[in-house]
Design a protein around this motif. Structure first.
Motif, PDB file in Angstrom:
ATOM      1  N   GLU A   4       0.829  -1.211   0.000  1.00 13.51           N
ATOM      2  CA  GLU A   4       0.000   0.000   0.000  1.00 13.51           C
ATOM      3  C   GLU A   4       0.862   1.259   0.000  1.00 13.51           C
ATOM      4  N   LEU A   5       1.940   1.237   0.775  1.00 15.02           N
ATOM      5  CA  LEU A   5       2.848   2.379   0.824  1.00 15.02           C
ATOM      6  C   LEU A   5       3.547   2.579  -0.517  1.00 15.02           C
ATOM      7  N   MET A   6       3.882   1.478  -1.176  1.00 13.37           N
ATOM      8  CA  MET A   6       4.533   1.577  -2.482  1.00 13.37           C
ATOM      9  C   MET A   6       3.567   2.142  -3.528  1.00 13.37           C
ATOM     10  N   VAL A   7       2.295   1.751  -3.440  1.00 16.10           N
ATOM     11  CA  VAL A   7       1.281   2.304  -4.348  1.00 16.10           C
ATOM     12  C   VAL A   7       1.131   3.799  -4.079  1.00 16.10           C
ATOM     13  N   ALA A   8       1.043   4.166  -2.810  1.00 14.93           N
ATOM     14  CA  ALA A   8       0.877   5.575  -2.441  1.00 14.93           C
ATOM     15  C   ALA A   8       2.068   6.419  -2.909  1.00 14.93           C
ATOM     16  N   GLU A   9       3.250   5.830  -2.908  1.00 16.71           N
ATOM     17  CA  GLU A   9       4.448   6.553  -3.326  1.00 16.71           C
ATOM     18  C   GLU A   9       4.628   6.546  -4.848  1.00 16.71           C
ATOM     19  N   GLY A  10       3.790   5.786  -5.540  1.00 13.75           N
ATOM     20  CA  GLY A  10       3.857   5.753  -6.995  1.00 13.75           C
ATOM     21  C   GLY A  10       4.871   4.766  -7.555  1.00 13.75           C
ATOM     22  N   LEU A  50      12.678   0.582   1.067  1.00  9.90           N
ATOM     23  CA  LEU A  50      12.779   0.008   2.416  1.00  9.90           C
ATOM     24  C   LEU A  50      13.686   0.841   3.312  1.00  9.90           C
ATOM     25  N   ALA A  51      14.763   1.351   2.748  1.00 15.42           N
ATOM     26  CA  ALA A  51      15.675   2.190   3.541  1.00 15.42           C
ATOM     27  C   ALA A  51      14.943   3.428   4.050  1.00 15.42           C
ATOM     28  N   ARG A  52      14.132   4.026   3.193  1.00 15.69           N
ATOM     29  CA  ARG A  52      13.363   5.207   3.622  1.00 15.69           C
ATOM     30  C   ARG A  52      12.322   4.831   4.672  1.00 15.69           C
ATOM     31  N   GLN A  53      11.612   3.753   4.461  1.00 15.04           N
ATOM     32  CA  GLN A  53      10.541   3.351   5.368  1.00 15.04           C
ATOM     33  C   GLN A  53      11.061   2.964   6.750  1.00 15.04           C
ATOM     34  N   ALA A  55      14.122   3.781   7.907  1.00 19.05           N
ATOM     35  CA  ALA A  55      15.180   4.707   8.327  1.00 19.05           C
ATOM     36  C   ALA A  55      16.492   3.971   8.578  1.00 19.05           C
ATOM     37  N   VAL A  56      16.890   3.179   7.583  1.00 18.84           N
ATOM     38  CA  VAL A  56      18.123   2.403   7.646  1.00 18.84           C
ATOM     39  C   VAL A  56      19.009   2.829   6.476  1.00 18.84           C
ATOM     40  N   ARG A  57      20.306   2.855   6.698  1.00 16.12           N
ATOM     41  CA  ARG A  57      21.237   3.211   5.625  1.00 16.12           C
ATOM     42  C   ARG A  57      21.293   2.127   4.549  1.00 16.12           C
ATOM     43  N   GLN A  58      21.640   2.559   3.348  1.00 17.34           N
ATOM     44  CA  GLN A  58      21.934   1.622   2.278  1.00 17.34           C
ATOM     45  C   GLN A  58      23.438   1.374   2.270  1.00 17.34           C
ATOM     46  N   ALA A  59      23.826   0.165   1.902  1.00 19.84           N
ATOM     47  CA  ALA A  59      25.241  -0.207   1.929  1.00 19.84           C
ATOM     48  C   ALA A  59      26.045   0.461   0.825  1.00 19.84           C
ATOM     49  N   GLY A  60      25.410   0.828  -0.248  1.00 21.27           N
ATOM     50  CA  GLY A  60      26.151   1.320  -1.406  1.00 21.27           C
ATOM     51  C   GLY A  60      26.545   0.150  -2.284  1.00 21.27           C
ATOM     52  N   ASP A  61      27.374   0.405  -3.267  1.00 16.67           N
ATOM     53  CA  ASP A  61      27.807  -0.625  -4.212  1.00 16.67           C
ATOM     54  C   ASP A  61      28.797  -1.557  -3.519  1.00 16.67           C
ATOM     55  N   LEU A  62      28.364  -2.773  -3.229  1.00 11.49           N
ATOM     56  CA  LEU A  62      29.211  -3.712  -2.484  1.00 11.49           C
ATOM     57  C   LEU A  62      30.470  -4.098  -3.244  1.00 11.49           C
ATOM     58  N   SER A  63      30.427  -4.016  -4.560  1.00 14.50           N
ATOM     59  CA  SER A  63      31.614  -4.388  -5.340  1.00 14.50           C
ATOM     60  C   SER A  63      32.740  -3.366  -5.176  1.00 14.50           C
ATOM     61  N   LYS A  64      32.424  -2.200  -4.663  1.00 14.60           N
ATOM     62  CA  LYS A  64      33.429  -1.148  -4.498  1.00 14.60           C
ATOM     63  C   LYS A  64      33.838  -0.925  -3.043  1.00 14.60           C
ATOM     64  N   LEU A  65      33.235  -1.667  -2.122  1.00  5.77           N
ATOM     65  CA  LEU A  65      33.560  -1.485  -0.706  1.00  5.77           C
ATOM     66  C   LEU A  65      34.715  -2.395  -0.308  1.00  5.77           C
TER      67      LEU A  65
END
Length: 143
Positions: A4-10, A50-53, A55-65
């Protein structure tokens, strides 16, 4: 609720949500994974949402970490593969883990039990985690 939240967010149409919910009924599959598999959203769109919902950080590009070998050694390879998680960094008594499923508490609990460290999850697409596991753990074993 997620749908439902994804629909609301478009990010998702109502018919796409209904199709995914129909597939989900009677299965143990997470709605997000179904939506990605059906092609309604990309992994990156799902992880960003999911990160926004949550409030968790995203890891970024794992191939570059860069990940220290000592950090990889903290979590047994079998556990990493079982839960599709990746240890990224240790700071004191905390271990940052890349996860694609924040609701899989057993993964975090297992890592805490094995390492004695508290876990800080960051989100990453499951496909990136699998690729990073294959790369880093093959490098550790010398294959």
């Amino acid at each position: 609720m997620l749908g439902e939240l994804m629909v609301a967010e478009g990010l998702l149409t109502r018919p796409a949500l209904d199709q995914a919910l129909q597939e989900q009924s009677g299965s143990n599959n997470r709605l997000g994974k179904i939506l990605v598999r059906q092609g309604h959203v990309s992994e990156d769109q799902l992880i960003g949402f999911l990160a926004r919902q949550f409030a968790v950080r995203q890891a970024g590009d794992l191939s570059k970490l860069p990940i220290a070998r000592g950090v990889l050694a903290l979590v047994p390879e079998a556990l990493v593969r079982k839960h599709e998680i990746l240890p990224l960094q240790q700071e004191g008594t905390r271990l940052t883990l890349a996860v694609s499923d924040l609701l899989d508490r057993s993964a975090l609990d297992d890592v805490t039990f094995v390492t004695g460290l508290e876990t800080d999850p960051v989100l990453a697409p499951a496909s990136q985690i699998r690729e990073a596991i294959a790369f880093h753990y093959a490098a550790r074993s010398g294959t």
